[in-house]
Design a protein around this motif. Sequence first.
Motif, mmCIF file in Angstrom:
data_model
loop_
_atom_site.group_PDB
_atom_site.id
_atom_site.type_symbol
_atom_site.label_atom_id
_atom_site.label_comp_id
_atom_site.label_asym_id
_atom_site.label_seq_id
_atom_site.Cartn_x
_atom_site.Cartn_y
_atom_site.Cartn_z
ATOM 1 N N ALA A 100 0.850 -1.199 0.000
ATOM 2 C CA ALA A 100 0.000 0.000 0.000
ATOM 3 C C ALA A 100 0.886 1.250 0.000
ATOM 4 O O ALA A 100 0.600 2.232 -0.689
ATOM 5 C CB ALA A 100 -0.924 -0.004 1.212
ATOM 6 N N LEU A 101 1.979 1.199 0.753
ATOM 7 C CA LEU A 101 2.908 2.335 0.780
ATOM 8 C C LEU A 101 3.531 2.561 -0.589
ATOM 9 O O LEU A 101 3.625 3.702 -1.068
ATOM 10 C CB LEU A 101 4.044 2.052 1.777
ATOM 11 C CG LEU A 101 3.835 2.494 3.211
ATOM 12 C CD1 LEU A 101 5.009 2.034 4.061
ATOM 13 C CD2 LEU A 101 3.726 4.017 3.275
ATOM 14 N N ILE A 102 3.945 1.460 -1.217
ATOM 15 C CA ILE A 102 4.555 1.573 -2.555
ATOM 16 C C ILE A 102 3.559 2.226 -3.513
ATOM 17 O O ILE A 102 3.908 3.141 -4.259
ATOM 18 C CB ILE A 102 4.988 0.175 -3.084
ATOM 19 C CG1 ILE A 102 6.167 -0.336 -2.258
ATOM 20 C CG2 ILE A 102 5.345 0.239 -4.563
ATOM 21 C CD1 ILE A 102 6.602 -1.754 -2.588
ATOM 22 N N ARG A 103 2.308 1.780 -3.453
ATOM 23 C CA ARG A 103 1.298 2.346 -4.368
ATOM 24 C C ARG A 103 1.084 3.828 -4.095
ATOM 25 O O ARG A 103 0.960 4.634 -5.018
ATOM 26 C CB ARG A 103 -0.028 1.580 -4.243
ATOM 27 C CG ARG A 103 -0.019 0.265 -5.013
ATOM 28 C CD ARG A 103 -1.436 -0.275 -5.185
ATOM 29 N NE ARG A 103 -2.093 -0.518 -3.894
ATOM 30 C CZ ARG A 103 -1.921 -1.642 -3.171
ATOM 31 N NH1 ARG A 103 -1.133 -2.598 -3.630
ATOM 32 N NH2 ARG A 103 -2.539 -1.801 -2.026
ATOM 33 N N ALA A 104 1.045 4.197 -2.819
ATOM 34 C CA ALA A 104 0.824 5.614 -2.475
ATOM 35 C C ALA A 104 1.974 6.481 -2.995
ATOM 36 O O ALA A 104 1.760 7.571 -3.537
ATOM 37 C CB ALA A 104 0.696 5.766 -0.960
ATOM 38 N N LEU A 109 4.562 9.906 -7.510
ATOM 39 C CA LEU A 109 5.609 10.005 -8.544
ATOM 40 C C LEU A 109 5.011 10.182 -9.940
ATOM 41 O O LEU A 109 5.609 10.819 -10.802
ATOM 42 C CB LEU A 109 6.473 8.736 -8.523
ATOM 43 C CG LEU A 109 7.539 8.667 -7.432
ATOM 44 C CD1 LEU A 109 8.086 7.256 -7.300
ATOM 45 C CD2 LEU A 109 8.683 9.633 -7.730
ATOM 46 N N ASP A 110 3.817 9.648 -10.135
ATOM 47 C CA ASP A 110 3.196 9.674 -11.461
ATOM 48 C C ASP A 110 2.476 11.011 -11.675
ATOM 49 O O ASP A 110 1.259 11.083 -11.708
ATOM 50 C CB ASP A 110 2.209 8.505 -11.576
ATOM 51 C CG ASP A 110 1.504 8.498 -12.914
ATOM 52 O OD1 ASP A 110 2.084 9.021 -13.882
ATOM 53 O OD2 ASP A 110 0.361 7.998 -12.980
ATOM 54 N N ASP A 111 3.223 12.082 -11.792
ATOM 55 C CA ASP A 111 2.605 13.416 -11.841
ATOM 56 C C ASP A 111 2.956 14.192 -13.103
ATOM 57 O O ASP A 111 2.718 15.394 -13.185
ATOM 58 C CB ASP A 111 3.029 14.229 -10.599
ATOM 59 C CG ASP A 111 4.533 14.437 -10.561
ATOM 60 O OD1 ASP A 111 5.223 13.913 -11.458
ATOM 61 O OD2 ASP A 111 5.020 15.116 -9.654
ATOM 62 N N LEU A 303 11.845 -0.535 -0.594
ATOM 63 C CA LEU A 303 10.674 -1.293 -0.115
ATOM 64 C C LEU A 303 10.492 -2.568 -0.930
ATOM 65 O O LEU A 303 10.194 -3.639 -0.379
ATOM 66 C CB LEU A 303 9.406 -0.435 -0.230
ATOM 67 C CG LEU A 303 9.097 0.498 0.929
ATOM 68 C CD1 LEU A 303 7.810 1.262 0.651
ATOM 69 C CD2 LEU A 303 8.944 -0.298 2.230
ATOM 70 N N GLU A 304 10.682 -2.439 -2.248
ATOM 71 C CA GLU A 304 10.534 -3.623 -3.093
ATOM 72 C C GLU A 304 11.611 -4.650 -2.754
ATOM 73 O O GLU A 304 11.345 -5.854 -2.748
ATOM 74 C CB GLU A 304 10.569 -3.230 -4.571
ATOM 75 C CG GLU A 304 9.175 -2.765 -5.005
ATOM 76 C CD GLU A 304 9.123 -2.125 -6.381
ATOM 77 O OE1 GLU A 304 10.203 -1.832 -6.941
ATOM 78 O OE2 GLU A 304 7.993 -1.908 -6.861
ATOM 79 N N ALA A 305 12.815 -4.147 -2.482
ATOM 80 C CA ALA A 305 13.902 -5.063 -2.104
ATOM 81 C C ALA A 305 13.545 -5.765 -0.794
ATOM 82 O O ALA A 305 13.755 -6.979 -0.641
ATOM 83 C CB ALA A 305 15.205 -4.293 -1.967
ATOM 84 N N ALA A 306 12.951 -5.013 0.153
ATOM 85 C CA ALA A 306 12.564 -5.607 1.439
ATOM 86 C C ALA A 306 11.566 -6.747 1.210
ATOM 87 O O ALA A 306 11.688 -7.824 1.801
ATOM 88 C CB ALA A 306 11.959 -4.537 2.345
ATOM 89 N N LEU A 307 10.589 -6.478 0.337
ATOM 90 C CA LEU A 307 9.556 -7.500 0.088
ATOM 91 C C LEU A 307 10.121 -8.726 -0.618
ATOM 92 O O LEU A 307 9.513 -9.790 -0.603
ATOM 93 C CB LEU A 307 8.416 -6.883 -0.737
ATOM 94 C CG LEU A 307 7.564 -5.851 0.002
ATOM 95 C CD1 LEU A 307 6.516 -5.259 -0.927
ATOM 96 C CD2 LEU A 307 6.888 -6.480 1.210
#
Length: 353
Positions: A100-104, A109-111, A303-307
Amino acid sequence: MIGDAGGFRPAVPGEFTHRMFANGKIDLLGTEALADLIDSETDRQRLQAWRQLDGALYKPVTGWREEMVRLGGWLEALIDFADEDLPPSVEAQLRDDSNALIRAIEAVLDDGRIGEQVRSGVTVSLLGPVNAGKSTLLNLLAGRDAAIVSDEAGTTRDVVSVRLEINGVPVTLLDTAGVRQTGDLIEAEGVRRAVEAARGASASLIVLDGSDAGWPEALESLRGIAGPSHGVILNKCDLMQEAAVAAAAEAGALTVSLAEGTGLETVVACLRDLVVPANRDEGSSLITRERHRTALEDTVASLEAALGHDFAMAPELAAEDYRRAADSLGRITGQIDAEELLGSIFSSFCIGK
Ligand SMILES: Nc1nc2c(ncn2[C@@H]2O[C@H](COP(=O)(O)OP(=O)(O)OP(=O)(O)O)[C@@H](O)[C@H]2O)c(=O)[nH]1
Ligand SMILES: [Mg+2]
């Protein structure tokens, strides 16, 4: 002079704000926003700087950072109590919350980079064959005779630049030499600069001479130079057959006659769309500097690396990635590594600010 009296000295640039920062009265984002406010030229830049001062990015970033410390804390606990297992429901929750954090963060970033564009302005180049009407267009948009217009092909040699404001974004519009093969050394240098200007610009307007039957081929070769963000203007429609104008419009070109003043509003609308991507309103961007973007991208990567780790087998590796993610966020607000950045920010302040 007060400066001559003992114990006094002139303040250095940004000294007062530096003291505010050192005393925790303002964070790094606020400091940058203050610098942006001082440098602002347009209302939209001012609004953006005010929003940043008001915590537009600070609030979500500190919230995410707290959340990350909380999530990393679970894994730290697991390291400390190695004989305990992480309950599966907790691991699932940890992964859900992290996703959820990654998506937020990715949503922020997608601006379309509009915040950075508003802050630092956008460069748009006029690109086209000789005699197409590029300089005519520049003068019309600038409202003054900034560039020489003549019916001689190859009039413009140097890059001519004018400053415009489009929807609150400062725009530097560049008129350039018409692109053609030429044996004239000076003109060839102009063409080289035209290509360089188009490559370096955020967007280009390709201006073509509709009365020249070769315009579709010219368009094909210019598209390669202009890059993905460009608009196509077919000028001199007053010299074209009506059916040919209709066919060109059908194919997506903006058909205009700059000499007669028809279609200029469509050119302005096209320019606005190139500068301010559609559906990006004034409040839609929280990122105002590349620095923020890089830190947020680093956060997502960590975060992705953590997952990617097995929490039960290697909690220390996952915990380290959560720490790294939290540190990347800390860098945005200045909780970490602020000193080197402060030097460059404060040096842009006027004395005594
Ligand atoms: N008939 C007609 N003439 C136009 C139009 N727009 C510009 N012109 C004329 O076309 C000629 C070339 O215009 P410029 O604006 O100098 O063209 P340019 O693309 O800057 O040309 P270079 O600098 O040589 O590359 C001038 O004589 C203009 O007056 C138009 O819509 N219709
Ligand atoms: Mg010209």
